[in-house]
Design a protein around this motif. Structure first.
Motif, PDB file in Angstrom:
ATOM      1  N   SER A 159      -8.709  -5.844  -8.881  1.00  0.00           N
ATOM      2  CA  SER A 159      -8.489  -4.550  -8.250  1.00  0.00           C
ATOM      3  C   SER A 159      -8.847  -3.414  -9.190  1.00  0.00           C
ATOM      4  CB  SER A 159      -7.000  -4.437  -7.871  1.00  0.00           C
ATOM      5  OG  SER A 159      -6.715  -3.167  -7.346  1.00  0.00           O
ATOM      6  N   ARG A 160      -9.060  -2.261  -8.618  1.00  0.00           N
ATOM      7  CA  ARG A 160      -9.125  -1.036  -9.405  1.00  0.00           C
ATOM      8  C   ARG A 160      -7.700  -0.717  -9.832  1.00  0.00           C
ATOM      9  NH1 ARG A 160     -14.041  -0.031 -11.456  1.00  0.00           N
ATOM     10  NH2 ARG A 160     -15.646   0.036  -9.846  1.00  0.00           N
ATOM     11  N   GLY A 161      -7.513   0.384 -10.533  1.00  0.00           N
ATOM     12  CA  GLY A 161      -6.214   0.673 -11.113  1.00  0.00           C
ATOM     13  C   GLY A 161      -5.448   1.813 -10.491  1.00  0.00           C
ATOM     14  N   GLY A 162      -5.695   2.100  -9.223  1.00  0.00           N
ATOM     15  CA  GLY A 162      -4.935   3.148  -8.546  1.00  0.00           C
ATOM     16  C   GLY A 162      -3.504   2.705  -8.311  1.00  0.00           C
ATOM     17  N   ILE A 163      -2.589   3.634  -8.416  1.00  0.00           N
ATOM     18  CA  ILE A 163      -1.171   3.304  -8.329  1.00  0.00           C
ATOM     19  C   ILE A 163      -0.791   2.783  -6.945  1.00  0.00           C
ATOM     20  CG2 ILE A 163      -0.135   5.503  -7.656  1.00  0.00           C
ATOM     21  CD1 ILE A 163       1.012   3.330 -10.563  1.00  0.00           C
ATOM     22  N   GLY A 164      -1.464   3.230  -5.903  1.00  0.00           N
ATOM     23  CA  GLY A 164      -1.145   2.775  -4.543  1.00  0.00           C
ATOM     24  C   GLY A 164      -1.359   1.286  -4.379  1.00  0.00           C
ATOM     25  N   VAL A 165      -2.537   0.801  -4.728  1.00  0.00           N
ATOM     26  CA  VAL A 165      -2.825  -0.632  -4.582  1.00  0.00           C
ATOM     27  C   VAL A 165      -1.986  -1.449  -5.554  1.00  0.00           C
ATOM     28  CG1 VAL A 165      -4.822  -0.734  -6.139  1.00  0.00           C
ATOM     29  CG2 VAL A 165      -4.632  -2.351  -4.249  1.00  0.00           C
ATOM     30  N   LEU A 166      -1.763  -0.936  -6.755  1.00  0.00           N
ATOM     31  CA  LEU A 166      -0.954  -1.686  -7.728  1.00  0.00           C
ATOM     32  C   LEU A 166       0.483  -1.839  -7.246  1.00  0.00           C
ATOM     33  CD1 LEU A 166      -2.355  -0.238 -11.068  1.00  0.00           C
ATOM     34  CD2 LEU A 166      -2.809  -2.490 -10.053  1.00  0.00           C
ATOM     35  N   SER A 167       1.007  -0.815  -6.609  1.00  0.00           N
ATOM     36  CA  SER A 167       2.377  -0.927  -6.094  1.00  0.00           C
ATOM     37  C   SER A 167       2.449  -1.912  -4.931  1.00  0.00           C
ATOM     38  CB  SER A 167       2.936   0.440  -5.701  1.00  0.00           C
ATOM     39  OG  SER A 167       2.216   0.997  -4.623  1.00  0.00           O
ATOM     40  N   GLU A 168       1.407  -1.966  -4.108  1.00  0.00           N
ATOM     41  CA  GLU A 168       1.365  -2.953  -3.024  1.00  0.00           C
ATOM     42  C   GLU A 168       1.334  -4.372  -3.582  1.00  0.00           C
ATOM     43  OE1 GLU A 168      -2.033  -2.100  -0.616  1.00  0.00           O
ATOM     44  OE2 GLU A 168      -1.235  -0.185   0.084  1.00  0.00           O
ATOM     45  N   LEU A 169       0.523  -4.572  -4.609  1.00  0.00           N
ATOM     46  CA  LEU A 169       0.405  -5.894  -5.218  1.00  0.00           C
ATOM     47  C   LEU A 169       1.688  -6.271  -5.953  1.00  0.00           C
ATOM     48  CD1 LEU A 169      -3.283  -5.641  -6.441  1.00  0.00           C
ATOM     49  CD2 LEU A 169      -2.408  -6.783  -4.385  1.00  0.00           C
ATOM     50  N   ALA A 170       2.378  -5.282  -6.500  1.00  0.00           N
ATOM     51  CA  ALA A 170       3.667  -5.528  -7.161  1.00  0.00           C
ATOM     52  C   ALA A 170       4.685  -6.047  -6.158  1.00  0.00           C
ATOM     53  CB  ALA A 170       4.169  -4.250  -7.824  1.00  0.00           C
ATOM     54  N   ALA A 171       4.685  -5.462  -4.972  1.00  0.00           N
ATOM     55  CA  ALA A 171       5.629  -5.909  -3.942  1.00  0.00           C
ATOM     56  C   ALA A 171       5.385  -7.370  -3.579  1.00  0.00           C
ATOM     57  CB  ALA A 171       5.510  -5.028  -2.697  1.00  0.00           C
ATOM     58  N   LEU A 172       4.133  -7.808  -3.695  1.00  0.00           N
ATOM     59  CA  LEU A 172       3.775  -9.193  -3.369  1.00  0.00           C
ATOM     60  C   LEU A 172       3.850 -10.124  -4.574  1.00  0.00           C
ATOM     61  CD1 LEU A 172       0.678  -8.373  -1.142  1.00  0.00           C
ATOM     62  CD2 LEU A 172       2.952  -9.085  -0.366  1.00  0.00           C
ATOM     63  N   LYS A 173       4.154  -9.572  -5.742  1.00  0.00           N
ATOM     64  CA  LYS A 173       4.242 -10.348  -6.997  1.00  0.00           C
ATOM     65  C   LYS A 173       2.946 -11.110  -7.272  1.00  0.00           C
ATOM     66  CE  LYS A 173       9.225 -10.923  -6.707  1.00  0.00           C
ATOM     67  NZ  LYS A 173      10.340 -11.846  -6.613  1.00  0.00           N
ATOM     68  N   LYS A 174       1.830 -10.399  -7.136  1.00  0.00           N
ATOM     69  CA  LYS A 174       0.528 -11.020  -7.344  1.00  0.00           C
ATOM     70  C   LYS A 174       0.035 -10.850  -8.769  1.00  0.00           C
ATOM     71  CE  LYS A 174      -0.189 -12.673  -3.273  1.00  0.00           C
ATOM     72  NZ  LYS A 174      -0.502 -14.071  -3.024  1.00  0.00           N
ATOM     73  N   ALA A 175      -0.685 -11.858  -9.266  1.00  0.00           N
ATOM     74  CA  ALA A 175      -1.375 -11.760 -10.544  1.00  0.00           C
ATOM     75  C   ALA A 175      -2.608 -10.891 -10.320  1.00  0.00           C
ATOM     76  CB  ALA A 175      -1.781 -13.138 -11.041  1.00  0.00           C
ATOM     77  N   VAL A 176      -2.761  -9.870 -11.164  1.00  0.00           N
ATOM     78  CA  VAL A 176      -3.823  -8.895 -10.957  1.00  0.00           C
ATOM     79  C   VAL A 176      -4.668  -8.743 -12.213  1.00  0.00           C
ATOM     80  CG1 VAL A 176      -4.351  -6.513 -10.328  1.00  0.00           C
ATOM     81  CG2 VAL A 176      -2.341  -7.619  -9.382  1.00  0.00           C
ATOM     82  N   ILE A 177      -5.970  -8.712 -11.991  1.00  0.00           N
ATOM     83  CA  ILE A 177      -6.916  -8.314 -13.028  1.00  0.00           C
ATOM     84  C   ILE A 177      -7.347  -6.909 -12.643  1.00  0.00           C
ATOM     85  CG2 ILE A 177      -9.137  -8.770 -14.128  1.00  0.00           C
ATOM     86  CD1 ILE A 177      -8.782 -11.725 -13.095  1.00  0.00           C
TER      87      ILE A 177
END
Length: 121
Positions: A19-37
């Motif tokens: 993913s890119r590093g925008g706070i919106g998408v990162l917060s969505e991925l945090a809610a899903l507890k996903k491993a993110v690059i």
């Protein structure tokens, strides 16, 4: 159907997300507890995406991959796919970084501030 309609389902199915590093998408991925690059878009918005990614990387909540090193992406993805423990740790750390009760906390702070501003007669 469009990608935006399918995105929640794609997130749910993914073991690793790039993913890119925008706070919106990162917060969505945090809610899903996903491993993110995180591959931050640099040179825009005072480099906020890069700063977001750096903070998350320091906290063990994401892998940071700078755009100029994108050639390393397949190796990083493969490493994460082989390491379920690391994926889990990244996802849990990302989730812990973002407060899940933000609305309640904001409401409590607002009410406390309003109470402290009351003028007693």
């Amino acid at each position: 159907t469009s990608v935006s309609e399918e995105l929640p389902h794609l997130y749910a199915l993914a073991d690793v997300i790039v993913s890119r590093g925008g706070i919106g998408v990162l917060s969505e991925l945090a809610a899903l507890k996903k491993a993110v690059i995180v591959v931050p878009l640099t040179g825009v918005g005072h480099d906020h995406q890069l700063r977001n990614a750096e903070v998350l990387e320091r906290r063990g909540a994401a892998e940071l991959l700078r755009q100029e090193k994108l050639f390393a992406l397949p190796e990083i993805v493969e490493g994460l796919l082989k390491d379920e423990g690391k994926r889990r740790t990244l996802g849990v750390s990302l989730h812990a970084f973002f407060p899940s009760d933000a609305a309640g906390r904001i409401a409590a702070l607002t009410l406390a501030q309003m109470r402290s501003m009351r003028i007693e007669s």
